[in-house]
Design a protein around this motif. Structure first.
Motif, PDB file in Angstrom:
ATOM      1  N   ALA A  18     108.419  20.845 -22.487  1.00 49.22           N
ATOM      2  CA  ALA A  18     107.339  19.861 -22.489  1.00 49.22           C
ATOM      3  C   ALA A  18     106.893  19.537 -23.909  1.00 49.22           C
ATOM      4  CB  ALA A  18     106.162  20.377 -21.662  1.00 49.22           C
TER       5      ALA A  18
ATOM      6  N   LEU B 153     110.767  15.735 -16.376  1.00 44.89           N
ATOM      7  CA  LEU B 153     109.536  16.298 -16.918  1.00 44.89           C
ATOM      8  C   LEU B 153     108.855  15.298 -17.841  1.00 44.89           C
ATOM      9  CD1 LEU B 153     107.595  18.699 -17.474  1.00 44.89           C
ATOM     10  CD2 LEU B 153     109.233  19.487 -19.216  1.00 44.89           C
TER      11      LEU B 153
ATOM     12  N   LEU C  40     104.978  13.890 -17.575  1.00 45.23           N
ATOM     13  CA  LEU C  40     103.985  13.957 -18.645  1.00 45.23           C
ATOM     14  C   LEU C  40     103.499  12.564 -19.030  1.00 45.23           C
ATOM     15  CD1 LEU C  40     105.522  16.734 -20.937  1.00 45.23           C
ATOM     16  CD2 LEU C  40     103.525  16.923 -19.433  1.00 45.23           C
TER      17      LEU C  40
END
Length: 315
Positions: free
Chosen positions: A261, A287, A291
Motif C-alpha cells: 500500500a 489494492l 486506496l
C-alpha cells in the motif's frame, strides 16, 4: 523514572525497509518517518511485529533505533521497541533507547521461553522487574499471535504497576475493549490503545486511540481529527474504510499488505524481509484501486508511482 504521558490519537507503527541482504535501508526509512510524523501523534520504532524487528540482532536494533530517533528529531514522541523474553535484553534496549532520546519503550507480553503462554504471575513479575530498572516508561504490547494472550483482568493488574503507562491491545474484542477503556484508561491508570479496526469505538468508549502501520495511519488521523472537531459523521465515514482495508488482503499478512500500500502511494519500501515475497502485481493493482476510492487527503497523500500501479489508481 520521569513521569510521561502518552499522547492520545494515532500511534504510527513504522514499517522497516530492507536491502537485499536484509540490512535496514536507511535511505528509504528516513522519508517514511518524515511522512509519518506529519500526521501521527506518536511513532513506534521496531516495536510491533509489522516492523519485522525479529530478524534483526540486538546491535542492529540499537543502531536502527538511534538513527530513526535522530530522524524523528523530537517532532513527535517515540516509542522504542524493546521486546524480548529476556529481561536483561529488554533493559539493555531500554538504556540504549533512553540514550538515543526515546520517550517510551514498547514491550511485548512474552510467551514462556518454552513456547506456552505465560501465566498471570509470570507476566506481572516480568513487567515489575522491567519497571524497577527501566529508564523509560513502559507501553505493554498485547499481540496474541506473537506473545501471550491474556484476559482483561490481567491487563488491569498490569496497569497498576508503577512505570507501565500505556497498553496496545490487539484482540479486537468489543467486550474486552469496553472493559479496558473503563478500568484502565477512564480509571486513570494508563493510556489504552487498540488497533485500526476498532479505533472509533475505542475513542467513543473512552480509550486513547490506536496503533497502526502506515498508510492506515492516514485514515486513522482523519478519524481522530474529525472527533476532535466534534464531527462524528465525518469520523464514521473514514472509519468505514477499515471495513475492507486491510482485511481484504489478509492472506498476505499485514506487513506485506502495508508495504504494498505504501508503494502504491509512492513510498517504495520494498517487500518483506528476504526470502519472503511481496504481494503479486495483479493484487497490487486491485489494492491501488481500493486506496484510490478512499480519496486520501492532500498533502498527506502523495502521487502514485508510475507503470502498473499508476494505471490501477487511474482506472
Amino acid at each position: 523514572m520521569a513521569s510521561k504521558s502518552l499522547p492520545t490519537g494515532v500511534i504510527g507503527a513504522a514499517l522497516t525497509p530492507f536491502t537485499e541482504d536484509n540490512r535496514v535501508d536507511r535511505a528509504r526509512l528516513d522519508p517514511l518517518l518524515d511522512f509519518m510524523v506529519e500526521h501521527c501523534d506518536a511513532v513506534s520504532l521496531l516495536g510491533a511485529e509489522v516492523s519485522e524487528y525479529q530478524i534483526l540482532g540486538e546491535a542492529d536494533r540499537v543502531a536502527t533505533l538511534r538513527t530513526a530517533i535522530d530522524t524523528v528529531d523530537g517532532r513527535v514522541p517515540v516509542l522504542a521497541g524493546a521486546s524480548s523474553p529476556d529481561v536483561a535484553e529488554v533493559l539493555r534496549l531500554a538504556e540504549s533507547a533512553a540514550d538515543a532520546g526515546a520517550d517510551f519503550i514498547q514491550v511485548l507480553m512474552p510467551r514462556h521461553p518454552g513456547g506456552n503462554p505465560a501465566r498471570v504471575g509470570d507476566l506481572v513479575a516480568f513487567f515489575e522487574r522491567i519497571a524497577a530498572s527501566s529508564p523509560l516508561p513502559i507501553v505493554a504490547y498485547h499481540n496474541p499471535s506473537q506473545g501471550t494472550d491474556t484476559d482483561a483482568a490481567t491487563m488491569v493488574e498490569l496497569s497498576l504497576i508503577d512505570g507501565v503507562v500505556g497498553f496496545k491491545e490487539s484482540s479486537r474484542d468489543l467486550t474486552k475493549i469496553g472493559r479496558l477503556c473503563a478500568e484502565i484508561d477512564s480509571a486513570g491508570h494508563a493510556r489504552y490503545f487498540t488497533t485500526m479496526q476498532p479505533l472509533l469505538t475505542t475513542l467513543l468508549l473512552g480509550g486513547s486511540g490506536a496503533m497502526m502501520p502506515p498508510p492506515g495511519t492516514l485514515i486513522g488521523a482523519q478519524v481522530v481529527g474529525a472527533l476532535r472537531d466534534g464531527d462524528h459523521e465525518h469520523a464514521a465515514r473514514w472509519q468505514r474504510h477499515f471495513r475492507l482495508f486491510p482485511s481484504r488482503w489478509a492472506k498476505y499478512g499485514l506487513t506485506t499488505t502495508m508495504k504494498a500500500a505504501m508503494g502504491v502511494l509512492g513510498h517504495d519500501l520494498g517487500g518483506p524481509a528476504a526470502p519472503f515475497g511481496p504481494m503479486p502485481e495483479a493484487d497490487i493493482e486491485l489494492l491501488a484501486q481500493q486506496l484510490d476510492s478512499f480519496d486520501l487527503p492532500s498533502p498527506l497523500a502523495v502521487p502514485a508511482t508510475t507503470g502498473a500501479l499508476a494505471k490501477g489508481l487511474s482506472s
